[in-house]
Design a protein around this motif. Structure first.
Motif, mmCIF file in Angstrom:
data_model
loop_
_atom_site.group_PDB
_atom_site.id
_atom_site.type_symbol
_atom_site.label_atom_id
_atom_site.label_comp_id
_atom_site.label_asym_id
_atom_site.label_seq_id
_atom_site.Cartn_x
_atom_site.Cartn_y
_atom_site.Cartn_z
ATOM 1 N N LEU A 191 53.572 107.664 38.062
ATOM 2 C CA LEU A 191 54.804 107.832 37.335
ATOM 3 C C LEU A 191 54.607 108.469 35.985
ATOM 4 C CD1 LEU A 191 56.230 104.188 38.348
ATOM 5 C CD2 LEU A 191 57.151 106.499 39.145
ATOM 6 N N ARG A 192 53.516 108.215 35.241
ATOM 7 C CA ARG A 192 53.326 108.595 33.901
ATOM 8 C C ARG A 192 52.121 109.886 33.701
ATOM 9 N NH1 ARG A 192 57.438 106.782 34.295
ATOM 10 N NH2 ARG A 192 58.059 104.859 33.572
ATOM 11 N N GLY A 193 51.860 110.296 34.950
ATOM 12 C CA GLY A 193 50.966 111.484 34.846
ATOM 13 C C GLY A 193 49.853 111.128 34.185
ATOM 14 N N ILE A 194 49.206 110.082 34.658
ATOM 15 C CA ILE A 194 47.641 109.745 34.170
ATOM 16 C C ILE A 194 46.617 110.234 34.854
ATOM 17 C CG2 ILE A 194 46.137 107.923 33.365
ATOM 18 C CD1 ILE A 194 48.772 106.217 33.221
ATOM 19 N N ASP A 195 45.683 110.942 34.307
ATOM 20 C CA ASP A 195 44.641 111.538 34.955
ATOM 21 C C ASP A 195 43.659 110.325 35.499
ATOM 22 O OD1 ASP A 195 41.953 112.721 35.620
ATOM 23 O OD2 ASP A 195 42.828 114.491 34.174
ATOM 24 N N ARG A 196 43.944 110.503 37.010
ATOM 25 C CA ARG A 196 42.935 109.400 37.739
ATOM 26 C C ARG A 196 41.334 109.575 37.372
ATOM 27 N NH1 ARG A 196 45.742 106.145 40.966
ATOM 28 N NH2 ARG A 196 47.832 106.616 41.556
ATOM 29 N N GLU A 197 40.889 110.569 37.553
ATOM 30 C CA GLU A 197 39.592 110.943 37.220
ATOM 31 C C GLU A 197 38.928 110.379 35.871
ATOM 32 O OE1 GLU A 197 35.952 114.492 37.759
ATOM 33 O OE2 GLU A 197 38.187 115.014 38.263
ATOM 34 N N ARG A 198 39.580 110.820 34.807
ATOM 35 C CA ARG A 198 39.252 110.584 33.686
ATOM 36 C C ARG A 198 39.876 109.541 32.946
ATOM 37 N NH1 ARG A 198 39.819 116.552 30.762
ATOM 38 N NH2 ARG A 198 41.636 116.233 31.974
ATOM 39 N N GLY A 199 41.084 108.981 33.136
ATOM 40 C CA GLY A 199 41.548 108.094 32.613
ATOM 41 C C GLY A 199 42.277 108.433 31.209
ATOM 42 N N ALA A 200 42.718 107.344 30.607
ATOM 43 C CA ALA A 200 43.392 108.037 29.113
ATOM 44 C C ALA A 200 43.412 106.724 28.399
ATOM 45 C CB ALA A 200 44.558 108.586 29.446
#
Length: 658
Positions: free
Chosen positions: A611-620
């Motif tokens: 929903l919020r376009g978060i990078d799954r591999e790197r996180g944020a």
């Protein structure tokens, strides 16, 4: 809500234990205070509710009336304002009482009879996905009552000192000296009695309306133009055959425009009634216009439908005008950066506009929501006084954007609809108003504010790590599941109006606790490093989360997370018993769509990462300001950038912490 931290408490958990010395209330108005708030309008009551959370700060509120506002003028409550009320713990009560604006309909002259109106469009009032909360209608007076009740239940036991009118402020040359405010005691009608007294304050905030004495005292004035157009407004209990009487309706008839806003309670309705153009300089429209004039104009605009007013709650007449001041504090333009502000203005004291955009009360509340946490940070010694200059810098731009929007919307809604049979007659097309309404949907929802890059708002170099948490905009909540008790939550609803920064750490693909986990490395840095903002800027002896509320969102399902394996910063020991806080960790797993504002079909396939376009591999890492705006999006490994960001406006509290 956590309320057994220092021992079992019986009774209403919204009433906090009184701070030392406040068991009998706040006492009479003292000669010296930290913050003096002048006025109890929307801006003043939000600031009071926020500063009441800090009993060590002496805050007082003065109001010229002898009691609370009985009937408010404003009533439109944007989605953003409901989000803010959630941070005060008031959203549920607000929504229970409110009228929900679900649809807006549009009416224009009928092609068969130009003297009557016909429905030309209907749309969903708030587009899907903008907010988990709706656009609602609640009387301004009731909203202010909720905020003041919140302040009175706080540890500060903050109450309004009624019956005092501000006459002016005196700002000494010595930057360390207090500002002197002269107050006059008022009578039952709010008029001065001639009896005066003074209060010395570190900071003064003028929330005293469009005719602000505080604004005048600091040499500020409203600048702008009147539009030479009059509108009437009335709150009535109607009997009518108009089919959309319980929907928001925009009507443009041959005889004038009409805006209908259903009110809370099931029967009350507000009408904004076009009274036509005024001669330039004409200021007598209020005196010569009666309620019967307004009702008659509404009846003409509503033809062929009928309208009868069975009871009148309130009515008024106003001239459309848009004005804004050249600064929201006492520092002259030539001394910005060299002098720290001590007197501020907010709300109608620094921007006025028409009521039809429904933004006046909302923007006023956001003014002091922006200012309150900054005052607390400075008075608590956590930030330098220079932080306060960011208030005027940030909010003046927002006020100008409001004025520009209001000019466009007021012109559009006040324009006549063109006659297709008479192209030379001019006017706007019937669907132009609807299109303009749709285009401005984000603005009217209160979600168009974007704070530019500054001391408090970072750049967009890493925006791609969390595209849906746009830097400078409000934190857009989304569903998660709390790990410890499997409770579905809206992540944004953990944010409280308590002056704390939020660090939302979205985990990478590696399991938390593993050597490969960037999230684990970040949490260790925050817990142990001498450069950690948590260690550097949290006062000695204070809880670990007193300044920074660190939350982790994991990609694992909640039942696969071992609580005992989590880093200590996610299970902080708090209170006199050292009890663990189990509410810091969430799973990003999909929910069943039963949370307020979620769409059943949507949540079955998407979680917060989607929903919020978060990078799954790197996180944020998403850094959120105390007023719920995104300050930074950073990689989980950007430890130095994170430390440098906070070092720019926070005062080191020492590394030795209890």
């Amino acid at each position: 809500m956590q309320y057994h931290l220092d021992g079992y408490r019986y009774g209403d958990p919204t009433i906090e234990p009184a701070a030392p010395g406040r068991d009998e209330g706040q006492g009479p108005l003292p000669e010296e205070v930290d913050v003096l708030i002048v006025g109890t309008g929307p801006a003043g009551t939000v600031l009071a509710a926020q500063l009441a959370e800090f009993p060590e700060i002496t805050t007082r509120v003065v109001e010229r009336r002898q009691g609370p506002l009985p009937v408010g003028q404003a009533d439109g409550v944007s989605c953003r304002t409901v989000e803010m009320f959630d941070a005060f713990g008031l959203a549920t009560a607000l929504l229970d009482e409110a009228y929900w604006v679900n649809e807006t309909t549009f009416w224009s002259p009928s092609s068969q009879d130009r003297g009557g109106i016909t429905r030309t469009g209907q749309i969903q009032d708030v587009a899907d996905g903008l907010s988990e909360y709706p656009h609602v209608i609640v009387n301004q007076a009731r909203m202010q009552e909720m905020l003041l009740a919140k302040a009175s239940k706080s540890a500060s036991r903050l109450e309004v000192d009624y019956g005092f009118k501000a006459l002016g402020v005196d700002i000494p040359e010595d930057p360390e000296a207090r500002v002197t405010v002269t107050l006059e005691v008022t009578d039952q009608d709010g008029k001065g009695t001639g009896t005066t007294r003074t209060v010395r304050a570190r900071y003064v905030v003028g929330c005293d309306g469009a005719r602000s004495v505080i604004r005048t005292s600091i040499g500020r004035s409203l600048h702008g133009d009147a539009q030479n157009h009059a509108w009437g407004v009335m709150d009535i209990l109607p009997v009518t055959d108009f089919p959309d009487v319980r929907k928001k309706a925009v009507m443009q008839s041959a005889s004038g425009s009409l805006l209908q806003i259903p009110r809370e309670g099931g029967n009350l309705v507000r009408y904004y009634v076009d009274l036509g153009d005024l001669p330039e300089g004409d200021r007598s429209v209020r005196e010569r216009t009666t309620f019967e004039d307004i009702l008659a104009a509404a009846q003409r605009a509503l033809h062929p439908y009928t309208l009868d007013a069975k009871d009148v709650a309130w009515w008024s007449v106003y001239e459309v005008g848009q004005r804004v001041t050249d600064g929201f504090d006492d520092v002259p333009a030539e001394r910005v950066g060299a002098l720290d502000p001590r007197v501020f203005i907010a709300g109608d004291a620094c921007h006025t506009h028409s009521a039809k955009a429904g933004q006046g009360m909302n923007v006023s509340m956001q003014d002091t929501y922006n200012l309150g946490w900054k005052l607390a940070a400075v008075l608590q010694g956590r930030s330098p006084k220079s932080l306060l200059a960011t208030y005027s810098g940030e909010r003046q731009k927002i006020a100008r954007e409001l004025i520009d929007f209001d000019k466009r919307w007021s012109k559009m809604i006040g324009s006549k609809v063109s006659d297709p049979n008479d192209p030379e007659s001019g006017g706007v097309a019937a669907n132009d108003v609807e299109a303009h309404f749709v285009a401005g949907g984000k603005f009217t929802a209160g979600l168009s504010t974007v704070y530019e890059r500054s001391l408090l708002t970072g750049g967009t170099e890493y925006q791609g790590l969390a595209a849906g948490f746009e830097v400078g905009t409000r934190f857009h909540s989304a569903p998660v599941v709390r790990v410890a008790d499997a409770k579905p939550e809206q992540l944004g609803h953990v944010h409280e109006a308590d002056g704390r920064w939020r660090l939302y750490a979205f985990g990478d693909t590696a399991a938390v606790g593993s050597q490969a986990s960037a999230l684990s490395a970040l949490l260790e840095f925050l817990e142990t490093s001498e450069q950690s903002p948590v260690r550097r800027f949290t006062p000695s002896g204070a809880p670990d989360d007193a300044v920074f509320d660190v939350r982790a969102i994991l990609q694992q399902e909640h039942h696969s997370v071992d609580l005992n394996a989590l880093p200590p910063i996610l299970l902080p020991a708090k209170g006199k018993f050292g009890l663990r806080d189990y509410e810091k960790v969430f799973s990003a797993e999909k929910t069943n769509g039963h949370l307020l504002g979620t769409v059943p079909g949507l949540q079955a396939t998407q979680d917060i990462y989607d929903l919020r376009g978060i990078d799954r591999e790197r996180g944020a890492l998403v850094v959120v300001r105390p007023d719920q705006y995104v300050a930074q999006v950073l990689p989980l490994g950007a430890h130095t950038e994170l430390a440098d960001f906070f070092a720019a406006f926070m005062i080191d509290q020492g590394l030795e912490r209890g």
